[in-house]
Design a protein around this motif. Structure first.
Motif, short mmCIF file in Angstrom:
data_model
loop_
_atom_site.label_atom_id
_atom_site.label_comp_id
_atom_site.label_asym_id
_atom_site.label_seq_id
_atom_site.Cartn_x
_atom_site.Cartn_y
_atom_site.Cartn_z
N GLN A 109 0.87 -1.18 0.00
CA GLN A 109 0.00 0.00 0.00
C GLN A 109 0.90 1.22 0.00
O GLN A 109 1.70 1.40 0.92
N SER A 134 4.69 7.21 1.52
CA SER A 134 4.60 6.32 2.69
C SER A 134 4.10 4.98 2.19
O SER A 134 3.12 4.91 1.45
N LEU A 136 3.28 0.71 3.15
CA LEU A 136 3.06 -0.38 4.07
C LEU A 136 3.23 -1.65 3.24
O LEU A 136 2.41 -1.94 2.36
N ARG A 140 5.19 -3.79 7.09
CA ARG A 140 6.42 -3.01 7.35
C ARG A 140 6.26 -1.61 6.77
O ARG A 140 5.95 -1.45 5.60
N LYS A 141 6.49 -0.59 7.61
CA LYS A 141 6.36 0.80 7.17
C LYS A 141 7.67 1.31 6.59
O LYS A 141 8.74 1.10 7.17
N GLU A 143 9.11 4.98 4.61
CA GLU A 143 8.86 6.33 4.12
C GLU A 143 10.08 6.77 3.32
O GLU A 143 11.21 6.60 3.77
#
Length: 189
Positions: A109, A134, A136, A140-141, A143
Motif C-alpha cells: 500500500q 509512505s 506499508l 512493514r512501514k 517512508e
C-alpha cells in the motif's frame, strides 16, 4: 529417449511455476493533497513578509507557491502522455519488482503524500522534483522522501520547468524511478 522427454517436461514445469508466481497486490493512492505542489520562492518571501505584515505576509508567500504550482501543472497538462503520478509510481514499482526478482511480497500500500517541485539548495532558480511516499509492505512501514533522502538529485531551471512539459515530466519520472529503486533495495535487505 524417455529420460530426455522427462527432462523437457520437468524444465517446462519449472518455467511455468516461475511464470505463475503470484504478483503482489499493489494499491497506490494520493493523500489529501491531490494536486501538484511547489515549495520554495513563496516560503522565503512569506518569512520576509511576516516581519512586516504578520500572518498576511505568510499567506502571500503561500499564494506565490500555489501560483507557481498552478503554472507547472498547466504546463504538464500539455505533455503526452499526461502525468498520472499514482499510475506512474505503480508502473515503475511493478517493473522494479520484476526486474529485481523480488518475491514473497503479498501486499503493498503506497500513499503519495506530496509530489511536485521544490527549490534546489545552492542553485539560482534551480528546482528538483519533490516526491514523498509512505508505504506499508506486508506490515512493514517505509517512508521515502525525494530529494531529502538522496545524495544525487536531478534539477532544472524553474523557468524551464514552468514552460517545457518534457523537462517537468522527466524530473518527476526520474524521481519516481529513484524512489522505487530505493524502496526495492530496502525490501531486498
Amino acid at each position: 529417449m524417455p529420460i530426455k522427454n522427462s527432462l523437457i517436461l520437468l524444465l517446462l514445469l519449472f518455467l511455468v511455476a516461475c511464470a505463475t508466481q503470484p504478483a503482489p497486490k499493489i494499491l497506490v493512492t494520493l493523500s489529501e493533497n491531490q494536486t501538484l505542489d511547489f515549495t520554495g520562492k513563496g516560503a522565503a518571501a512569506g518569512i520576509m513578509l511576516d516581519s512586516v505584515m504578520g500572518g498576511a505576509g505568510i499567506a502571500i508567500g503561500i499564494a506565490i507557491d500555489k501560483g507557481i504550482a498552478k503554472d507547472i501543472a498547466n504546463n504538464l497538462s500539455h505533455h503526452k502522455p499526461l502525468l498520472n503520478i499514482p499510475n506512474n509510481f505503480d508502473q515503475h514499482l511493478k517493473a522494479a519488482i520484476i526486474k529485481n526478482r523480488v518475491k514473497a511480497i503479498q501486499n503493498i500500500q503506497a500513499k503519495i503524500e506530496y509530489f511536485g517541485f521544490r527549490t534546489f539548495p545552492g542553485g539560482d532558480d534551480a528546482v528538483s522534483a519533490w516526491l514523498e511516499v509512505s508505504l506499508l509492505i506486508d506490515g512493514r512501514k517505509i517512508e521515502v522522501r525525494y530529494p531529502q533522502d538522496f545524495a544525487d538529485v536531478e534539477f532544472a531551471n524553474l523557468s524551464s520547468v514552468k514552460s517545457n512539459p518534457d523537462v517537468a515530466y522527466e524530473l518527476l519520472d526520474d524521481a519516481t524511478e529513484r524512489v522505487v529503486t530505493h524502496i526495492v533495495e530496502s525490501i531486498k535487505k
